[in-house]
Write a protein that holds these residues in place. Sequence first.
Motif, PDB file in Angstrom:
ATOM      1  N   ASP A   5      17.822 101.943 133.878  1.00 11.81           N
ATOM      2  CA  ASP A   5      19.147 102.433 133.515  1.00 11.81           C
ATOM      3  C   ASP A   5      20.234 101.640 134.234  1.00 11.81           C
ATOM      4  O   ASP A   5      21.383 102.037 134.258  1.00 11.81           O
ATOM      5  CB  ASP A   5      19.257 103.923 133.846  1.00 11.81           C
ATOM      6  CG  ASP A   5      20.472 104.578 133.222  1.00 11.81           C
ATOM      7  OD1 ASP A   5      20.728 104.319 132.033  1.00 11.81           O
ATOM      8  OD2 ASP A   5      21.177 105.325 133.929  1.00 11.81           O
ATOM      9  N   SER A   6      19.843 100.515 134.849  1.00  6.60           N
ATOM     10  CA  SER A   6      20.754  99.771 135.716  1.00  6.60           C
ATOM     11  C   SER A   6      21.527  98.702 134.944  1.00  6.60           C
ATOM     12  O   SER A   6      20.938  97.779 134.368  1.00  6.60           O
ATOM     13  CB  SER A   6      19.973  99.118 136.861  1.00  6.60           C
ATOM     14  OG  SER A   6      20.843  98.433 137.728  1.00  6.60           O
ATOM     15  N   TYR A   7      22.839  98.832 134.956  1.00 12.66           N
ATOM     16  CA  TYR A   7      23.709  97.914 134.238  1.00 12.66           C
ATOM     17  C   TYR A   7      25.077  97.895 134.912  1.00 12.66           C
ATOM     18  O   TYR A   7      25.610  98.946 135.273  1.00 12.66           O
ATOM     19  CB  TYR A   7      23.830  98.361 132.780  1.00 12.66           C
ATOM     20  CG  TYR A   7      24.996  97.783 131.997  1.00 12.66           C
ATOM     21  CD1 TYR A   7      25.235  96.414 131.961  1.00 12.66           C
ATOM     22  CD2 TYR A   7      25.853  98.607 131.274  1.00 12.66           C
ATOM     23  CE1 TYR A   7      26.295  95.882 131.230  1.00 12.66           C
ATOM     24  CE2 TYR A   7      26.903  98.098 130.528  1.00 12.66           C
ATOM     25  CZ  TYR A   7      27.130  96.737 130.516  1.00 12.66           C
ATOM     26  OH  TYR A   7      28.174  96.218 129.798  1.00 12.66           O
ATOM     27  N   ASN A   8      25.622  96.714 135.123  1.00 11.52           N
ATOM     28  CA  ASN A   8      26.987  96.597 135.625  1.00 11.52           C
ATOM     29  C   ASN A   8      27.624  95.344 135.040  1.00 11.52           C
ATOM     30  O   ASN A   8      26.935  94.466 134.522  1.00 11.52           O
ATOM     31  CB  ASN A   8      27.015  96.587 137.159  1.00 11.52           C
ATOM     32  CG  ASN A   8      26.291  95.390 137.745  1.00 11.52           C
ATOM     33  OD1 ASN A   8      26.839  94.297 137.823  1.00 11.52           O
ATOM     34  ND2 ASN A   8      25.045  95.589 138.161  1.00 11.52           N
ATOM     35  N   TYR A   9      28.920  95.284 135.117  1.00 10.88           N
ATOM     36  CA  TYR A   9      29.616  94.109 134.599  1.00 10.88           C
ATOM     37  C   TYR A   9      30.883  93.845 135.406  1.00 10.88           C
ATOM     38  O   TYR A   9      31.365  94.691 136.163  1.00 10.88           O
ATOM     39  CB  TYR A   9      29.939  94.253 133.113  1.00 10.88           C
ATOM     40  CG  TYR A   9      30.868  95.376 132.713  1.00 10.88           C
ATOM     41  CD1 TYR A   9      32.241  95.187 132.619  1.00 10.88           C
ATOM     42  CD2 TYR A   9      30.358  96.628 132.362  1.00 10.88           C
ATOM     43  CE1 TYR A   9      33.093  96.201 132.216  1.00 10.88           C
ATOM     44  CE2 TYR A   9      31.203  97.655 131.956  1.00 10.88           C
ATOM     45  CZ  TYR A   9      32.566  97.435 131.889  1.00 10.88           C
ATOM     46  OH  TYR A   9      33.403  98.451 131.487  1.00 10.88           O
ATOM     47  N   ALA A  10      31.401  92.627 135.243  1.00 13.64           N
ATOM     48  CA  ALA A  10      32.654  92.245 135.889  1.00 13.64           C
ATOM     49  C   ALA A  10      33.477  91.425 134.914  1.00 13.64           C
ATOM     50  O   ALA A  10      32.949  90.807 133.987  1.00 13.64           O
ATOM     51  CB  ALA A  10      32.382  91.454 137.163  1.00 13.64           C
ATOM     52  N   MET A  11      34.785  91.412 135.145  1.00 13.41           N
ATOM     53  CA  MET A  11      35.696  90.635 134.313  1.00 13.41           C
ATOM     54  C   MET A  11      36.664  89.886 135.216  1.00 13.41           C
ATOM     55  O   MET A  11      36.963  90.323 136.333  1.00 13.41           O
ATOM     56  CB  MET A  11      36.463  91.551 133.344  1.00 13.41           C
ATOM     57  CG  MET A  11      35.558  92.392 132.470  1.00 13.41           C
ATOM     58  SD  MET A  11      36.429  93.462 131.301  1.00 13.41           S
ATOM     59  CE  MET A  11      36.633  92.355 129.895  1.00 13.41           C
ATOM     60  N   SER A  12      37.150  88.749 134.720  1.00  9.41           N
ATOM     61  CA  SER A  12      38.036  87.911 135.519  1.00  9.41           C
ATOM     62  C   SER A  12      39.157  87.363 134.647  1.00  9.41           C
ATOM     63  O   SER A  12      38.968  87.100 133.454  1.00  9.41           O
ATOM     64  CB  SER A  12      37.245  86.737 136.123  1.00  9.41           C
ATOM     65  OG  SER A  12      38.099  85.709 136.592  1.00  9.41           O
ATOM     66  N   ASP A  68      19.937  96.369 124.632  1.00  8.04           N
ATOM     67  CA  ASP A  68      19.212  97.537 125.111  1.00  8.04           C
ATOM     68  C   ASP A  68      19.041  97.422 126.627  1.00  8.04           C
ATOM     69  O   ASP A  68      18.426  96.475 127.123  1.00  8.04           O
ATOM     70  CB  ASP A  68      17.851  97.637 124.427  1.00  8.04           C
ATOM     71  CG  ASP A  68      17.140  98.943 124.739  1.00  8.04           C
ATOM     72  OD1 ASP A  68      16.601  99.062 125.860  1.00  8.04           O
ATOM     73  OD2 ASP A  68      17.118  99.832 123.882  1.00  8.04           O
ATOM     74  N   ILE A  69      19.611  98.359 127.373  1.00 12.10           N
ATOM     75  CA  ILE A  69      19.609  98.270 128.838  1.00 12.10           C
ATOM     76  C   ILE A  69      18.203  98.381 129.397  1.00 12.10           C
ATOM     77  O   ILE A  69      17.861  97.717 130.384  1.00 12.10           O
ATOM     78  CB  ILE A  69      20.538  99.352 129.435  1.00 12.10           C
ATOM     79  CG1 ILE A  69      21.989  99.096 128.994  1.00 12.10           C
ATOM     80  CG2 ILE A  69      20.433  99.381 130.963  1.00 12.10           C
ATOM     81  CD1 ILE A  69      22.944 100.224 129.298  1.00 12.10           C
ATOM     82  N   ALA A  70      17.349  99.175 128.778  1.00  9.99           N
ATOM     83  CA  ALA A  70      15.990  99.376 129.287  1.00  9.99           C
ATOM     84  C   ALA A  70      15.104  98.153 129.083  1.00  9.99           C
ATOM     85  O   ALA A  70      14.281  97.815 129.943  1.00  9.99           O
ATOM     86  CB  ALA A  70      15.363 100.600 128.624  1.00  9.99           C
ATOM     87  N   THR A  71      15.276  97.454 127.960  1.00 11.18           N
ATOM     88  CA  THR A  71      14.358  96.364 127.615  1.00 11.18           C
ATOM     89  C   THR A  71      14.994  94.970 127.633  1.00 11.18           C
ATOM     90  O   THR A  71      14.286  93.967 127.687  1.00 11.18           O
ATOM     91  CB  THR A  71      13.782  96.588 126.206  1.00 11.18           C
ATOM     92  OG1 THR A  71      14.840  96.468 125.238  1.00 11.18           O
ATOM     93  CG2 THR A  71      13.146  97.967 126.088  1.00 11.18           C
ATOM     94  N   MET A 108      27.779  90.214 132.409  1.00 13.18           N
ATOM     95  CA  MET A 108      27.019  91.461 132.279  1.00 13.18           C
ATOM     96  C   MET A 108      25.661  91.288 132.949  1.00 13.18           C
ATOM     97  O   MET A 108      24.960  90.317 132.685  1.00 13.18           O
ATOM     98  CB  MET A 108      26.820  91.795 130.793  1.00 13.18           C
ATOM     99  CG  MET A 108      28.102  91.783 129.988  1.00 13.18           C
ATOM    100  SD  MET A 108      27.785  91.741 128.198  1.00 13.18           S
ATOM    101  CE  MET A 108      27.218  93.419 127.926  1.00 13.18           C
ATOM    102  N   HIS A 109      25.317  92.228 133.810  1.00 11.41           N
ATOM    103  CA  HIS A 109      24.014  92.219 134.480  1.00 11.41           C
ATOM    104  C   HIS A 109      23.169  93.355 133.913  1.00 11.41           C
ATOM    105  O   HIS A 109      23.519  94.522 134.076  1.00 11.41           O
ATOM    106  CB  HIS A 109      24.170  92.434 135.993  1.00 11.41           C
ATOM    107  CG  HIS A 109      24.926  91.350 136.697  1.00 11.41           C
ATOM    108  ND1 HIS A 109      24.310  90.311 137.345  1.00 11.41           N
ATOM    109  CD2 HIS A 109      26.261  91.155 136.854  1.00 11.41           C
ATOM    110  CE1 HIS A 109      25.228  89.519 137.883  1.00 11.41           C
ATOM    111  NE2 HIS A 109      26.419  90.004 137.589  1.00 11.41           N
ATOM    112  N   ILE A 110      22.085  93.017 133.248  1.00  6.55           N
ATOM    113  CA  ILE A 110      21.158  94.014 132.701  1.00  6.55           C
ATOM    114  C   ILE A 110      19.928  94.028 133.604  1.00  6.55           C
ATOM    115  O   ILE A 110      19.097  93.115 133.569  1.00  6.55           O
ATOM    116  CB  ILE A 110      20.743  93.670 131.256  1.00  6.55           C
ATOM    117  CG1 ILE A 110      21.966  93.332 130.393  1.00  6.55           C
ATOM    118  CG2 ILE A 110      19.917  94.802 130.647  1.00  6.55           C
ATOM    119  CD1 ILE A 110      22.915  94.460 130.164  1.00  6.55           C
TER     120      ILE A 110
END
Length: 237
Positions: A133-140, A221-224, A127-129
């Motif tokens: 409002d920026s957030y993305n994730y990946a799974m493997s 919390d994505i913002a903080t 998970m990249h915070i």
Amino acid sequence: MLSLEQELKSNAYPGRGIVIGRSEDGKKAVAAYFIMGRSANSRNRVFVTDGEGIRTEAFDPSKLEDPSLIIYAPVRVLGNKTIVTNGDQTDTIYEGMDKQLTFEQSLRCREFEPDGPNFTPRISGIMHIEGGDSYNYAMSILKSADGDPSSCCRFTFAYQSPKAGEGHFLHTYMHDGNPLPSFEGEPKRVKLSGDLDAFGGMLWESLNGENKVSLFVRYIDIATGKYESRIYNKNVK
């Protein structure tokens, strides 16, 4: 979207599972990881906090048999990245990304677990915070080719700007069996709802009562970047 509650209640043995997504209000990054067990060795475990992450440890150390595939750190934090996996590849990802490798590159030196005839898949999430409002994730998932240990299949799934109230669920086994059949297909798209305690409670109650061992849930919390976590253990002293 699938109902996560129904997915868990209808499967007595999904094995180990990772859920990653975004809360219903869009403000939180959501992660959950659970372990289940059929053997006494697998069931003799608890989750405990370990820095910003968690690790597994034996509930009764005197009964611990082979620790190689059951004692590890499922969750570690590297800066604004949270790593969640079902094995010691958490450390592989942490060390690789700390050296500027990507999530996918970090896992190229790893394969499924050497526990034939099951050859349990290694499942992982990142998970990249980024703040704001920026957030993305990946799974493997790293799995054997239909149970053939001579061939490893590697799949990575990336989710950019995930939608509120949605997540993805990846688990090790399709269902109970001998040998255990490995997960197939893409991570399941599931609905996420409720706050940290409501979501965690739903997951814990939905897991098979005989086979469940431990559950970890975190809302970030994505913002903080601030987070709250919960740990559920079947074994309680």
